[in-house]
Motif scaffolding. Structure first.
Motif, mmCIF file in Angstrom:
data_model
loop_
_atom_site.group_PDB
_atom_site.id
_atom_site.type_symbol
_atom_site.label_atom_id
_atom_site.label_comp_id
_atom_site.label_asym_id
_atom_site.label_seq_id
_atom_site.Cartn_x
_atom_site.Cartn_y
_atom_site.Cartn_z
ATOM 1 N N LEU A 1 -3.793 4.128 -3.244
ATOM 2 C CA LEU A 1 -5.231 3.772 -3.589
ATOM 3 C C LEU A 1 -5.115 3.650 -5.093
ATOM 4 N N TRP B 1 0.908 -1.316 0.111
ATOM 5 C CA TRP B 1 -0.041 0.005 0.078
ATOM 6 C C TRP B 1 0.910 1.263 -0.065
ATOM 7 N N ALA C 1 -7.643 6.364 5.033
ATOM 8 C CA ALA C 1 -8.759 6.509 3.971
ATOM 9 C C ALA C 1 -10.103 5.694 4.599
ATOM 10 N N SER D 1 -3.391 3.967 6.451
ATOM 11 C CA SER D 1 -3.999 4.902 5.536
ATOM 12 C C SER D 1 -5.239 5.636 6.335
ATOM 13 N N LEU E 1 -6.602 -1.369 7.177
ATOM 14 C CA LEU E 1 -6.446 -0.232 6.283
ATOM 15 C C LEU E 1 -6.155 0.905 7.515
ATOM 16 N N ARG E 2 -6.799 0.826 8.518
ATOM 17 C CA ARG E 2 -6.539 2.080 9.306
ATOM 18 C C ARG E 2 -5.259 2.210 9.834
ATOM 19 N N ALA F 1 -9.406 0.639 -1.677
ATOM 20 C CA ALA F 1 -9.938 1.335 -0.067
ATOM 21 C C ALA F 1 -10.968 0.462 0.414
#
Lengths: 250, 288
Positions: A103, A98, B177, B175, B171-172, B160
């Protein structure tokens, strides 16, 4: 002594105003390999969660310094991942890229090579197209370690990484942890296997809501310390009075 | 057979409009339904669909059968219910399903009350069951607009959203997002429910989301093909339902949802991923 990677300043963490970690102070040096140990309910996972930014302190703070300020890799307990989600092992592991792809970016040739290497290092060659729902607990944990490899972070947080995995997997993953330590990364792991900690972790923090002992693993994990930790962690009072220690600390 | 399939659309403008509306709904609602199902929020989608009613009713009270007023009202009501239910779950002991049920029941009852006090029974039937055979130009443009926004937003936020569904903690950790993915998904969900409400009514709008998603899940273990199959199933089921409605004089909304339901039952029987017929056949396995 290396510069600190993390500094705990009068840190109190908890739920519903009841402290799970109470007025913790101290730091973790860059490049440390630290085991967080203690009985169930001692606040180990809560502390790790807070370092990862998942839980705001009730009081005090955690400072991430130097290289680790904005870069860490966090492996929560296995229940955090939805194993039934329809993605492949390659998709899961590639999430570790990532930081490079964000994104919208494509994985590219370099990313694919790194992905293949990471899968090779955890013994999952040939599993690329397998849905994650078909993996065993140990295989899924290997895939999550491969994702950590791709994250290439200076601070690595592991919450009970060896739960429900076989001895072979524990051995393989422990070797990866040792390699990260040799590379100068800071590794903090919540662990229950005290013998494993004594053998593989130079430093330990014994926690039972507050620090019971901190230092060399073999000294920290003495019978007296462990007994004290067991008593302190078990103490819980629904009607405890309000704590005023923050005033003392100030 | 060709005549049976094609003549209704060749001969009648309202059938072509209905088909275009179904295409727009399929492109937008089916992928949203897949993510809804994968987040274990299928019933939450149903609850939010019902919660749109009072907003649409207030829009109707203020401006009559006005597309912007009813759409705007539905959007606001759907978003309020989704956000309030999420907030109640975070701040109290209630789990999200319980708080959502409580908020949507209040919302639904309020909506029926408003419509009953202010309009005729026909209006209520229109809002509850929609009318895909009476889509006018502005409504069709609205459905196409919502489908376009949905497809573009999913393309931009796909990575995302997948991470938010599969491993939100990860994810947290990498990012910021996560809240945008969560909130953005809720907005898309409400938008598509509002689109569905114009065609199928508040009671069945969620059918266009969940039935194709659940059917497609029985055929695939990979997300990409799963999304494509869900869209194909939504389009097949909805156009099939339109044809059945035309040839047999059936109400169009229920015919579409029943056609989607038939695809689901067919998938349950014949799918390669746990289908019932497959379980009856002799089993074989690989050596490794």
């Amino acid at each position: 002594m290396n510069a600190p990677a993390l500094v705990f300043e009068n840190l109190t963490l908890g739920y519903d105003r009841h402290p799970v970690v109470h007025h913790l102070k101290g730091d973790v040096a860059e490049g440390a390999l630290l085991a967080l140990v203690g009985p169930n309910g001692a606040g180990k996972s809560t502390l790790l969660k807070s370092i990862a930014g998942e839980l705001r302190p009730i009081e005090g703070s955690i400072r991430r310094c130097g290289d680790v300020a904005g870069r860490f890799a966090y492996l929560p307990q296995q229940s955090a991942i939805d194993a039934g989600f329809p993605i492949t092992v390659a998709d899961l592991v590639a999430m570790g890229l990532w930081r490079d792809v964000g994104l919208f970016g494509g994985i590219g040739r370099t990313g694919r090579r790194r992905l293949a290497e990471a899968l090779g290092q955890v013994g999952l060659e040939g599993f690329e197209r397998r849905p994650i729902g078909t993996l065993s607990g140990g295989q899924l944990q290997r895939a999550r370690f491969a994702r950590l490899l791709l994250q290439d972070a200076p601070l690595i947080l592991l919450d009970e990484p060896y739960t429900a995995v076989d001895a072979q997997t524990v051995g393989d993953m422990a070797m990866l942890v040792q390699r990260w330590h040799a590379e100068g990364r800071t590794v903090i792991a919540v662990l229950h296997d005290l013998e494993h900690v004594r053998q593989h972790y130079p430093e330990a923090l014994l926690l039972a809501r507050e620090t019971i002992a901190r230092g060399a693993s073999r000294e920290v994990l003495s019978i007296a310390n462990l007994e004290r930790a067991r008593h302190l962690a078990a103490a819980f009072d629904e009607h405890a009075p309000v704590c005023h220690r923050h005033a003392e600390a100030a | 057979m060709d005549a049976w399939l094609l003549d209704p659309f060749l001969e009648f403008g309202f059938m072509r409009r209905a088909l275009a509306g179904c295409l727009a709904l399929s492109l937008g609602a089916a992928p949203i339904g897949v993510f809804l199902m994968l987040r274990n929020m299928s019933l939450a989608g149903d609850a939010i669909a019902h919660a749109i009613l009072p907003g649409a009713a207030i829009g109707y009270m203020l401006a009559g059968l006005s597309l912007p007023a009813m759409t705007g009202g539905g959007l606001v009501a759907g978003l309020i219910v989704a956000l309030v239910a999420g907030g109640v779950a975070r701040m109290t002991q209630l789990r999200e399903d319980a708080s959502l049920s409580a908020v949507y029941l209040i919302s639904l009852a309020g909506g029926v009350m408003i419509i009953s006090l202010s309009g005729s029974g026909v209006d209520l039937m229109n809002v509850l069951f929609g009318n895909v055979l009476a889509l006018d130009d502005p409504t069709l443009l609205l459905l196409a607009g919502i489908a376009t926004v949905t497809v573009l937003a999913l393309a931009i936020g796909y990575r995302a959203l997948v991470l938010e569904c599969a491993d939100p903690a990860f994810l947290r950790s990498v990012s910021g997002a996560s809240p945008f993915a969560h909130l953005g998904f809720l907005v898309l969900l409400v938008l598509n429910l509002v689109a569905g409400f114009h065609a199928l009514g508040t009671l069945m709008a969620v059918g266009m989301m969940i039935l194709p998603a659940a059917s497609a899940r029985l055929w695939h273990r990979d997300l990409g093909p799963l999304l494509a199959t869900a869209v194909a199933m939504a389009l097949t089921g909805s156009s099939g339902g339109l044809l059945l409605s035309y040839h047999f004089g059936l109400p169009s909304g229920p015919a579409i949802v029943l056609a989607l339901g038939a695809l689901y039952i067919g998938s349950l029987l014949a799918s390669p991923v746990g289908g019932l017929v497959r379980r009856l056949r002799p089993r074989w396995h690989y050596t490794s």
